[in-house]
Design an enzyme around this catalytic site. Sequence first.
Site, short mmCIF file in Angstrom:
data_model
loop_
_atom_site.label_atom_id
_atom_site.label_comp_id
_atom_site.label_asym_id
_atom_site.label_seq_id
_atom_site.Cartn_x
_atom_site.Cartn_y
_atom_site.Cartn_z
N GLY A 73 -6.95 0.52 3.73
CA GLY A 73 -8.40 0.70 3.61
C GLY A 73 -8.80 1.36 2.30
O GLY A 73 -9.98 1.38 1.96
N GLY A 74 -7.83 1.93 1.58
CA GLY A 74 -8.09 2.46 0.24
C GLY A 74 -9.08 3.60 0.21
O GLY A 74 -9.26 4.32 1.21
N GLY A 99 -24.59 10.95 -10.20
CA GLY A 99 -24.54 9.57 -9.72
C GLY A 99 -24.52 9.61 -8.20
O GLY A 99 -24.74 10.67 -7.59
N VAL A 155 -18.07 12.93 -12.09
CA VAL A 155 -18.48 12.32 -13.38
C VAL A 155 -17.91 10.92 -13.55
O VAL A 155 -17.74 10.45 -14.66
CB VAL A 155 -18.05 13.21 -14.56
CG1 VAL A 155 -18.82 14.52 -14.57
CG2 VAL A 155 -16.55 13.48 -14.54
N GLU A 182 -0.46 4.38 0.33
CA GLU A 182 -1.05 5.48 1.08
C GLU A 182 -1.58 4.99 2.42
O GLU A 182 -0.81 4.63 3.29
CB GLU A 182 -2.16 6.10 0.23
CG GLU A 182 -2.10 7.61 0.17
CD GLU A 182 -3.25 8.17 -0.64
OE1 GLU A 182 -3.50 7.67 -1.75
OE2 GLU A 182 -3.91 9.10 -0.14
N GLU A 187 0.84 -1.20 0.00
CA GLU A 187 0.00 0.00 0.00
C GLU A 187 0.88 1.25 0.00
O GLU A 187 1.78 1.37 0.80
CB GLU A 187 -0.95 0.00 1.20
CG GLU A 187 -1.80 1.24 1.36
CD GLU A 187 -2.62 1.62 0.13
OE1 GLU A 187 -3.42 0.79 -0.33
OE2 GLU A 187 -2.44 2.74 -0.39
N HIS A 206 -44.16 -5.50 12.44
CA HIS A 206 -44.91 -4.24 12.43
C HIS A 206 -44.61 -3.45 13.69
O HIS A 206 -44.56 -4.03 14.77
CB HIS A 206 -46.42 -4.54 12.37
CG HIS A 206 -47.25 -3.29 12.44
ND1 HIS A 206 -47.39 -2.45 11.36
CD2 HIS A 206 -47.95 -2.74 13.47
CE1 HIS A 206 -48.16 -1.43 11.71
NE2 HIS A 206 -48.52 -1.58 12.99
C1 LIG Z 1 -16.90 9.60 -2.48
C2 LIG Z 1 -17.10 8.13 -2.66
C3 LIG Z 1 -18.11 7.49 -1.97
C4 LIG Z 1 -18.27 6.11 -2.13
N1 LIG Z 1 -19.28 5.50 -1.43
C5 LIG Z 1 -19.45 4.18 -1.60
C6 LIG Z 1 -20.45 3.50 -0.87
O1 LIG Z 1 -21.17 4.10 -0.07
N2 LIG Z 1 -20.59 2.17 -1.04
C7 LIG Z 1 -19.81 1.47 -1.92
O2 LIG Z 1 -19.98 0.25 -2.04
N3 LIG Z 1 -18.85 2.07 -2.61
C8 LIG Z 1 -18.65 3.41 -2.47
N4 LIG Z 1 -17.66 4.02 -3.16
C9 LIG Z 1 -16.83 3.21 -4.07
C10 LIG Z 1 -15.77 2.44 -3.29
O3 LIG Z 1 -15.01 3.33 -2.51
C11 LIG Z 1 -14.87 1.69 -4.26
O4 LIG Z 1 -15.65 0.87 -5.10
C12 LIG Z 1 -13.88 0.81 -3.52
O5 LIG Z 1 -13.05 1.57 -2.68
C13 LIG Z 1 -13.02 0.04 -4.51
O6 LIG Z 1 -12.15 -0.77 -3.79
P1 LIG Z 1 -10.79 -1.27 -4.40
O7 LIG Z 1 -10.17 -2.15 -3.37
O8 LIG Z 1 -10.97 -1.80 -5.76
O9 LIG Z 1 -9.88 0.05 -4.59
P2 LIG Z 1 -9.55 1.30 -3.70
O10 LIG Z 1 -10.43 1.43 -2.54
O11 LIG Z 1 -9.42 2.42 -4.65
O12 LIG Z 1 -8.10 0.94 -3.11
C14 LIG Z 1 -6.99 0.85 -3.93
C15 LIG Z 1 -5.75 1.02 -3.06
O13 LIG Z 1 -4.62 0.70 -3.82
C16 LIG Z 1 -3.58 1.61 -3.51
N5 LIG Z 1 -2.66 1.62 -4.65
C17 LIG Z 1 -2.95 1.97 -5.92
N6 LIG Z 1 -1.86 1.82 -6.71
C18 LIG Z 1 -0.88 1.37 -5.88
C19 LIG Z 1 0.47 1.01 -6.10
N7 LIG Z 1 1.03 1.06 -7.31
N8 LIG Z 1 1.20 0.61 -5.04
C20 LIG Z 1 0.65 0.54 -3.80
N9 LIG Z 1 -0.61 0.85 -3.55
C21 LIG Z 1 -1.38 1.25 -4.57
C22 LIG Z 1 -4.31 2.92 -3.30
O14 LIG Z 1 -3.53 3.81 -2.52
C23 LIG Z 1 -5.55 2.45 -2.57
O15 LIG Z 1 -5.34 2.45 -1.17
C24 LIG Z 1 -17.44 5.39 -3.01
C25 LIG Z 1 -16.42 6.03 -3.70
C26 LIG Z 1 -16.24 7.39 -3.53
C27 LIG Z 1 -15.13 8.06 -4.28
#
Ligand SMILES: Cc1cc2nc3c(=O)[nH]c(=O)nc-3n(C[C@H](O)[C@H](O)[C@H](O)COP(=O)(O)OP(=O)(O)OC[C@H]3O[C@@H](n4cnc5c(N)ncnc54)[C@H](O)[C@@H]3O)c2cc1C
Length: 458
Positions: free
Chosen positions: A37-38, A175, A263, A34, A32, A437
Amino acid sequence: MKYDIIVLGSGPGGYVTAIRASQLGFKTAIVEKENLGGVCLNWGCIPTKALLKSAQVFEYLKHAGDYGLSVKDYDKDFDAVVKRSRGVADGMSKGVQFLMKKNKIDVIEGFGKLKPGKKIDVDGKEYSADNIIIATGARSRELPSLPQDGKKVIGYREAMTLAKQPKKMIVVGSGAIGVEFAYFYNSMGTEVIIVEYLPNIVPVEDEDVSKQLERSFKKSGIKIMTSSEVTKVDTSGNGVKATVKTKKGEEIILEADIILSAVGIKSNIENIGLEDVGIVVDRDKILVNDFYQTNIPGYYAIGDVTPGQALAHVASAEGILCVEKLAGQHVEALDYGNIPGCTYCSPEIASVGLTEKQAKDKGLDIKVGKFPFSASGKASASGAKDGFVKVIFDAKYGEWLGCHMIGAGVTDMIAEAVLGRKLETTGHEVLKTVHPHPTMSEAVMEAVADAYDEVIHL
Ligand SMILES: Cc1cc2nc3c(=O)[nH]c(=O)nc-3n(C[C@H](O)[C@H](O)[C@H](O)COP(=O)(O)OP(=O)(O)OC[C@H]3O[C@@H](n4cnc5c(N)ncnc54)[C@H](O)[C@@H]3O)c2cc1C
């Protein structure tokens, strides 16, 4: 260092995959760059829901009189609201740190780059594994006509950490992300205008849901322009001026302090070594088979970086399936037609399966039922009568084709329809399932009853 599995990225895709992999006995590491928890925990699902909770509490205070209460001194503290949201996100990220430790998963901090031969370079240090799972997620998408400068034209990250509350905001795109922020800022007292390219807001939802949200938002003071497009922005002055092509084809100028561009998303596929390894990407997404294998053996991809709904629960489900398959378990491919989608503005939206239009476009013979919350005892008692539950069944076999809800708390109600559909239940079985209910969930039973002309409370 050699592992059974290395996961690249620790979002809800990556960290959940790593935990399941470790449970299955794989020696696992996660990379990771950053925060653990992403996007979901740090910049998406969780901090936005914390902001929305503050907005909801503020709304309750504003309408305390409706409940027979009098609250004299109340106000918002925008800084404190943002601070609370960041605190919630930080706490969740620390929770993932704990889970990594508990599951004996090595956390490798830094930027990971894939290399041929099932290797990953992390800031100059090389790690190898029998299997590598790419879960690098996505970021805010930028339109050429709407470049983000992070100050006056912002994406979701800035929108949840603004130092000062804007007086006026244009939200481009309606969206889930767009309408959640529109609701939050409007509740906080910002003047909000939504500009949506398509004819309806929340355009993926059933048209009845879109119309209901439009009514509710307009009632709360949010301005909405549909079939409209921002063609140009000018950030040279104090605020920002957006040129908008309207439904009628006219060009008008909207002025605001800030534009939020909501978007869609752009996958994180750049500079992670996909080309060096030869992994195929199409239209911004890594292509995978039913069990998330890319075209190169030993490399897998899950979550937002792959096709399929960009949702946290989808990313997690994909990762779990991927490693269970790697462990030799007999697993079923994910049914992307039975994924619930939720939007947490007020009223909330939750849906699963086909919309009425999609069912009709498929030429299906359908039965549609609808139950408004205005006829629900619990909704009346709660002062939350906006919205409805709508259900769609196949007329001949009774298959539950779709369920669409808008109203208070519906995001916690949709799981009933998801489970019902998974278990291939029929309308009559739902009808004969006694619902408690008074609850909002009775509206599901009543909507189904309406489809079969047996509705009681209408
Ligand atoms: C404002 C907002 C609200 C949202 N609300 C919801 C919701 O209510 N419910 C829902 O289901 N979804 C929601 N989503 C969508 C959801 O956050 C994403 O679908 C989900 O986080 C995707 O998970 P992921 O593990 O694919 O990637 P991410 O969560 O994007 O995690 C990817 C991780 O990989 C790391 N990374 C990337 N490249 C590298 C690299 N080269 N080396 C090391 N680390 C790297 C990044 O730092 C990040 O921590 C929301 C999104 C946003 C933006």
